[in-house]
Enzyme design. Structure first.
Site, PDB file in Angstrom:
ATOM      1  N   GLY A  90       0.827  -1.210   0.000  1.00 40.22           N
ATOM      2  CA  GLY A  90       0.000   0.000   0.000  1.00 40.22           C
ATOM      3  C   GLY A  90       0.857   1.255   0.000  1.00 40.22           C
ATOM      4  N   SER A  91       1.967   1.205   0.721  1.00 38.93           N
ATOM      5  CA  SER A  91       2.837   2.393   0.781  1.00 38.93           C
ATOM      6  C   SER A  91       3.356   2.740  -0.607  1.00 38.93           C
ATOM      7  CB  SER A  91       4.030   2.137   1.717  1.00 38.93           C
ATOM      8  OG  SER A  91       3.587   1.861   3.011  1.00 38.93           O
ATOM      9  N   ASN A 115      -6.699   4.661   9.604  1.00 37.01           N
ATOM     10  CA  ASN A 115      -6.231   3.396  10.165  1.00 37.01           C
ATOM     11  C   ASN A 115      -6.325   3.334  11.688  1.00 37.01           C
ATOM     12  OD1 ASN A 115      -4.281   5.397   9.285  1.00 37.01           O
ATOM     13  ND2 ASN A 115      -2.708   4.186  10.267  1.00 37.01           N
ATOM     14  N   SER A 145      -4.053  -2.479  -0.307  1.00 36.59           N
ATOM     15  CA  SER A 145      -2.954  -3.351   0.116  1.00 36.59           C
ATOM     16  C   SER A 145      -3.460  -4.751   0.431  1.00 36.59           C
ATOM     17  CB  SER A 145      -2.303  -2.733   1.362  1.00 36.59           C
ATOM     18  OG  SER A 145      -1.338  -3.607   1.892  1.00 36.59           O
ATOM     19  N   GLY A 146      -2.682  -5.768   0.067  1.00 40.37           N
ATOM     20  CA  GLY A 146      -3.099  -7.157   0.262  1.00 40.37           C
ATOM     21  C   GLY A 146      -3.267  -7.564   1.709  1.00 40.37           C
ATOM     22  N   THR A 149       9.638  -7.558 -12.251  1.00 43.41           N
ATOM     23  CA  THR A 149       8.904  -8.795 -12.519  1.00 43.41           C
ATOM     24  C   THR A 149       7.816  -8.958 -11.472  1.00 43.41           C
ATOM     25  OG1 THR A 149      10.927  -9.735 -13.425  1.00 43.41           O
ATOM     26  CG2 THR A 149       9.172 -11.295 -12.837  1.00 43.41           C
ATOM     27  N   CYS A 181       2.938   1.414  13.072  1.00 44.05           N
ATOM     28  CA  CYS A 181       4.248   2.055  12.990  1.00 44.05           C
ATOM     29  C   CYS A 181       4.483   2.988  14.180  1.00 44.05           C
ATOM     30  CB  CYS A 181       4.367   2.815  11.669  1.00 44.05           C
ATOM     31  SG  CYS A 181       2.899   3.738  11.260  1.00 44.05           S
TER      32      CYS A 181
HETATM   33  N1  PLP Z   1      -2.260   3.512   4.262  1.00 44.09           N
HETATM   34  C1  PLP Z   1      -2.929   3.157   5.365  1.00 44.09           C
HETATM   35  C2  PLP Z   1      -4.145   3.930   5.743  1.00 44.09           C
HETATM   36  C3  PLP Z   1      -2.497   2.082   6.150  1.00 44.09           C
HETATM   37  O1  PLP Z   1      -3.175   1.746   7.248  1.00 44.09           O
HETATM   38  C4  PLP Z   1      -1.341   1.382   5.738  1.00 44.09           C
HETATM   39  C5  PLP Z   1      -0.812   0.277   6.569  1.00 44.09           C
HETATM   40  O2  PLP Z   1      -0.993   0.246   7.774  1.00 44.09           O
HETATM   41  C6  PLP Z   1      -0.683   1.782   4.568  1.00 44.09           C
HETATM   42  C7  PLP Z   1      -1.181   2.853   3.854  1.00 44.09           C
HETATM   43  C8  PLP Z   1       0.527   1.070   4.085  1.00 44.09           C
HETATM   44  O3  PLP Z   1       0.237  -0.206   3.577  1.00 44.09           O
HETATM   45  P1  PLP Z   1       1.394  -1.297   3.493  1.00 44.09           P
HETATM   46  O4  PLP Z   1       1.619  -1.795   4.880  1.00 44.09           O
HETATM   47  O5  PLP Z   1       0.871  -2.343   2.569  1.00 44.09           O
HETATM   48  O6  PLP Z   1       2.586  -0.610   2.932  1.00 44.09           O
END
Ligand code: PLP
Length: 386
Positions: free
Chosen positions: A72-73, A156, A204-205, A241, A328
Site C-alpha cells: 500500500g505504501s 487506520n 494493500s493485500g 517482474t 508504525c
Molecule cells: N495507508 C494506510 C491507511 C495504512 O493503514 C497502511 C498500513 O498500515 C498503509 C497505507 C501502508 O500499507 P502497506 O503496509 O501495505 O505498505
C-alpha cells in the site's frame, strides 16, 4: 494453551486458507516469469490477469486500470509523487501545489514532506474532533497551481470514513487530480471507484487477508504519472517482474471479500458494538470519533490517566493482541499525529487503545477481551494509586 485473541486487523490480517491454496502452485511448479513467451511464463501471465479482473471487480474498476505494486505504501507514493511530478512537468512548473490532510498514513505524509523538500508547496488540512475533513476546506485550499489533492478513505487509527465522493467532485470541477489512500477501506466497506469519482485509489493485500508485500493502485484511464520504477511491466506504469503468487493471493482475497462484504461488515459492526458497550461500562473510558462514520470493525477507546502502551502490554500477557495506535507508532507514549489533529487532551489520548476486528473474530474473542480489559485496567489503576 489457549488461542491468542487477535484484535489488531488494522495492523495486518491472517491469510485465508483459500488464499494460501491458490498461491502454492505459483511458488512450486508454476514459477515462470509472466513476461516470458513460453507456456510456463504464459501460465503465470494468465493467473495475474485473472487476479487483476478479480481485484477490479471489488472496486468496480476496469482491469486495465489496476497496477500491482509491492504494498500500500508504494501505491501511495506512486500516486502522490507520480501525479505531482507529472503535473509539474506537463505545466512547465506552474502546477506545484498539493493538498493533503493532517491524518494521512506516513506513506502519503512522508511523500508530501519529500515533495516540499523539492520545492512543492503543500497545504495540510486540519480535521474536526471526529477526524473528519471538510469538503469546504478542500475547496478553499485549491488554487490554479494545485495539481493534486490526496485524502484517505478511512483512517487506520480511528476508522473515520471521509466524504470521498464529495471531495472528488470538487477536484473534478476544478481540474485537479484526486487520490485516496483506501488501504483501510477496500474489502471492509463498499468502495466503487466510479461512484466515488476518484482518479487514483491505493489498496494493500495484507489488510484483506492476502499476504504482506503486495498491493495495488487504481489509476483511472488517461491519468499520467511519473514512473518510480523504470520498466515495461504493468503497462509501463511500474517496472519489476510481477510477484505472481502474491498477486494471485490478492485476487482470491478480493473475490472472497466482495462475495460477503455486506454480511461480513454487518456482523463485524455488531461484534464491535458489543465490545464497545462492554468497555464503555467501565469507569474512565471514552470512545473516540463519530460512531456512525467509521469502519465496521474498528473501535478506538481512550482510558483516562492510563498509559496505552502499558495497557497493550498487560493485555498481551493475557493473550490479547491489540494496539495503542497505528502499527508504525505503537510503543510510543506520545500522542499519535491523528489524536493530536483531533485535539484529544493528553490525559485521555495517552491511554489510547485501537481494537480492530476482522475475518475470524468471534463473540468469544470479544468476551475474552472484555474480561481481560477489566482485569488489566483494574491492576493499572490500582498500581497508579499506590
Ligand atoms: N495507508 C494506510 C491507511 C495504512 O493503514 C497502511 C498500513 O498500515 C498503509 C497505507 C501502508 O500499507 P502497506 O503496509 O501495505 O505498505
Amino acid at each position: 494453551m489457549t488461542r491468542a485473541v487477535y484484535l489488531d486487523h488494522n495492523a495486518t490480517t491472517p491469510v485465508r486458507p483459500e488464499v494460501v491454496e491458490a498461491m502454492l502452485p505459483h511458488l512450486r511448479e508454476g514459477f515462470g516469469n509472466p513476461n516470458s513467451a513460453h507456456a510456463l511464463g504464459q501460465g503465470s501471465r494468465k493467473a495475474i490477469e485473472e487476479a487483476r479482473e478479480r481485484v477490479a471487480a471489488l472496486i468496480n474498476a476496469d482491469a486495465s486500470e489496476i497496477v500491482f505494486t509491492s504494498c500500500g505504501s508504494e501505491s501511495d507514493v506512486m500516486a502522490v509523487y507520480g501525479a505531482a511530478q507529472a503535473g509539474f512537468n506537463e505545466s512547465a512548473g506552474k502546477r506545484s501545489h498539493v493538498v493533503t490532510t493532517a491524518i494521512e498514513h506516513f506513506a502519503v505524509s512522508g511523500t508530501c514532506r519529500e515533495l516540499a523538500a523539492r520545492g512543492f508547496e503543500i497545504t495540510t488540512l486540519g480535521v474536526d474532533e471526529n477526524a473528519l475533513v471538510s469538503p469546504e476546506s478542500v475547496s478553499g485550499a485549491i488554487s490554479e497551481r494545485t495539481s493534486l489533492v490526496t485524502v484517505m478513505t478511512a483512517n487506520n487509527e480511528i476508522g473515520t470514513i471521509q466524504p470521498v465522493a464529495e471531495i472528488a467532485a470538487i477536484c473534478r470541477a476544478r481540474g485537479v487530480l484526486f487520490h485516496t489512500d483506501a488501504v483501510q477501506g477496500v474489502g471492509k466497506i463498499p468502495v466503487d471507484v466510479r461512484a466515488l469519482g476518484v482518479d487514483m485509489l491505493a489498496f494493500s493485500g495484507h489488510k484483506i487477508n492476502a499476504p504482506k508485500g503486495v498491493g495495488g493502485l487504481f489509476v483511472r484511464k488517461g491519468v499520467r504519472l511519473a514512473q518510480l520504477i523504470a520498466g515495461k511491466q504493468e503497462s509501463s506504469r511500474r517496472g519489476g517482474t510481477e510477484n505472481t503468487a502474491s498477486i494471485v493471493g490478492l485476487g482470491v482475497a478480493a473475490e472472497l471479500a466482495r462475495k460477503d462484504l455486506d454480511a461480513h461488515a454487518a456482523s463485524l459492526a455488531a461484534l464491535r458494538d458489543r465490545l464497545e458497550a462492554g468497555a464503555l461500562s467501565l469507569d474512565g473510558v471514552r470512545r473516540t470519533g463519530n460512531p456512525a462514520l467509521r469502519l465496521p470493525g474498528t473501535a478506538h477507546l481512550c482510558f483516562q490517566g492510563i498509559d496505552g502502551h502499558q495497557l497493550v502490554v498487560g493485555l498481551d500477557l493475557d493473550g490479547i493482541c491489540v494496539s495503542s495506535g497505528p502499527a508504525c507508532h505503537s510503543g510510543a507514549t506520545e500522542l499519535s499525529h491523528v489524536l493530536k489533529a483531533m485535539r484529544v487532551p493528553d490525559e485521555w489520548g495517552k491511554g489510547a487503545l485501537r481494537v480492530s476486528l476482522g475475518w475470524g473474530t468471534t463473540e468469544e474473542d470479544v468476551e475474552r477481551f472484555l474480561a481481560s480489559l477489566k482485569k488489566v485496567l483494574g491492576k493499572l489503576r490500582q498500581s497508579a494509586t499506590i
